[in-house]
Design a protein around this motif. Structure first.
Motif, PDB file in Angstrom:
ATOM      1  N   TRP A 160      -9.870  -0.660   5.896  1.00  0.00           N
ATOM      2  CA  TRP A 160      -9.731  -1.997   6.578  1.00  0.00           C
ATOM      3  C   TRP A 160      -8.671  -2.649   6.190  1.00  0.00           C
ATOM      4  N   LEU A 161      -7.652  -2.292   5.299  1.00  0.00           N
ATOM      5  CA  LEU A 161      -6.717  -2.999   4.755  1.00  0.00           C
ATOM      6  C   LEU A 161      -5.306  -2.504   5.033  1.00  0.00           C
ATOM      7  N   LEU A 162      -5.110  -1.918   6.282  1.00  0.00           N
ATOM      8  CA  LEU A 162      -3.960  -1.748   6.909  1.00  0.00           C
ATOM      9  C   LEU A 162      -3.109  -0.503   6.223  1.00  0.00           C
ATOM     10  N   ALA A 163      -3.721   0.003   5.388  1.00  0.00           N
ATOM     11  CA  ALA A 163      -3.259   1.270   4.795  1.00  0.00           C
ATOM     12  C   ALA A 163      -3.747   2.571   5.380  1.00  0.00           C
ATOM     13  N   ASN A 164      -2.891   3.681   5.880  1.00  0.00           N
ATOM     14  CA  ASN A 164      -3.385   4.674   6.373  1.00  0.00           C
ATOM     15  C   ASN A 164      -4.078   5.734   5.299  1.00  0.00           C
ATOM     16  N   ASN A 165      -5.030   6.523   5.926  1.00  0.00           N
ATOM     17  CA  ASN A 165      -5.418   7.565   5.172  1.00  0.00           C
ATOM     18  C   ASN A 165      -4.834   8.503   4.601  1.00  0.00           C
TER      19      ASN A 165
END
Length: 404
Positions: free
Chosen positions: A200-205
């Motif tokens: 939910w914090l805009l970092a990709n997996n």
């Protein structure tokens, strides 16, 4: 345009473990600053890895006290809403299957773990000669985003010397907003805390961050005796942290860098705006559900997830048919080509639909459109139910909603 974190994936894939050192800082042992991402002790692959590593550290610390031959006496605790990753980690760590206590939760507590039930379970194990080892509490459970009362649970575990880990995989991102920090009241007493910035914090997996009160416990359990590159630096008095001794992996990607870039690009205010906009849209959806007397919100909405269902109606069989009714509604909603895609949960015997606002592209009109689809499909199903029950002999049970 690709998200900032995604642009760095090639870089992070080519950068080894030692690249994480400049970005990651130590967490003071007196207080865990769980709202400060740059103070994270380590960036990991996934949340389940954080659970496993802390569980192994807790196991070795406890066995050093009571003797390694008592591993079969160790007991771990969670709620019946805890992610299955915890049970899997317990098995890998050598905990007997029947020594993992999944404590029952109830609707009246909004499916949060009850300190009273936990205390009773621990005391029963102590009376049976077993040893309480580890509690996995959750901030934002998978199905309904329930919040376990951290401070109260820590008060229960403290007399038994239990390691408390907080899994905030989803909801931990909300802690960038001051108005959500109340959900971690008492967090200073926990031993470790993890959250997934890629949720939910805009970092990709993948990008999981973990804080730990005593890193030495991780090193004692996972450290290696042989030193290579960092040995000379440490002997010269440099404050060197070798993160392979905190984890199962050795060489790994530079995940801290993409989190750093997200922070640089969006800033704290940008991240707060991102979280708040999703919560605001979830609040709007919740209000629309409550305004329609045919529906009910099943659990309290804390973050950006709304759990709801069609109310049980006596003329359609009440609670006995409510789950089938809502299962049929979910199928119809997801069958609409241009409509939303919703998931479901079955908690406490109740089947409910889940409206989760989480995409970076979601706007208010999407939420409005989603609710319109739900209403239209509900109206169609209820019309079918009226026809079915009006033509059915009195007292005949069963419910089958034909698909389109």
């Amino acid at each position: 345009m690709a998200p900032p974190a995604q642009c760095l994936d090639t870089v992070t894939g080519a950068t080894g473990q030692n690249g994480t050192v400049p970005v990651i800082g130590h967490t003071p042992e007196k207080k865990m600053q769980c709202h400060n991402l740059l103070d994270a002790d380590e960036f990991r692959l996934q949340g389940h890895q954080a659970i496993l590593c802390t569980l192994v550290a807790a196991r070795d610390r406890k066995l050093a006290e009571i003797g390694e031959n008592r591993i079969c006496d160790l007991v771990v605790y969670c709620s019946d809403q805890t992610h299955f990753a915890f049970r899997k980690a317990a098995r890998i760590a050598g905990i007997q299957r029947d020594h993992c206590r999944a404590i029952h939760t109830c609707h009246s507590d909004m499916f949060a773990l009850s300190p009273t039930e936990l205390q009773a379970a621990m005391q029963a194990d102590v009376d049976a000669g077993l040893v309480p080892l580890f509690l996995c509490a959750t901030i934002g459970t998978t199905q309904t985003t329930a919040v376990d009362p951290i401070g109260e649970l820590c008060a229960v575990t403290a007399p038994h010397g239990v390691w408390v880990h907080v899994d905030a995989a989803y909801a931990g991102s909300a802690l960038v907003c001051p108005e959500f920090t109340y959900v971690i009241h008492g967090v200073e007493a926990v031993d470790s805390f993890s959250m997934n910035a890629h949720k939910w914090l805009l970092a990709n997996n993948d990008c999981c961050t973990m804080w730990v009160k005593k890193p030495s416990a991780l090193v004692a359990a996972l450290g290696t005796e042989q030193e290579y590159i960092l040995k000379d630096a440490a002997s010269e008095g440099h404050d060197v942290v070798d993160y392979k001794d905190w984890n199962m992996t050795l060489t790994r990607r530079f995940r801290a860098l993409k989190m750093w870039l997200v922070l640089r690009c969006y800033g704290i205010q940008g991240l707060r705006d991102h979280i708040r906009s999703h919560v605001r849209m979830a609040v709007a959806f919740e209000k629309m559900v409550r305004a329609d007397e045919r529906f009910e919100v099943v659990t309290d909405r804390t973050f950006a997830l709304v759990c709801f269902r069609l109310r049980p109606q006596d003329k359609f069989g009440g609670e006995k048919t409510a789950n089938d009714l809502n299962r049929g509604l979910l199928e119809e909603v997801n069958a609409v080509t241009s409509g939303p895609y919703m998931s479901a949960a079955n908690v406490g015997g109740m089947f409910m639909l889940r409206c989760a606002v989480g995409s970076t592209l979601t706007e208010e009109h999407h939420v409005d459109d989603a609710w319109k689809v739900v209403q239209d499909q509900a109206s169609a199903i209820l019309r079918k139910m009226e026809i079915i029950y009006s033509s059915r002999p009195k007292g005949q049970g069963g419910l089958k909603i034909e698909k389109r």
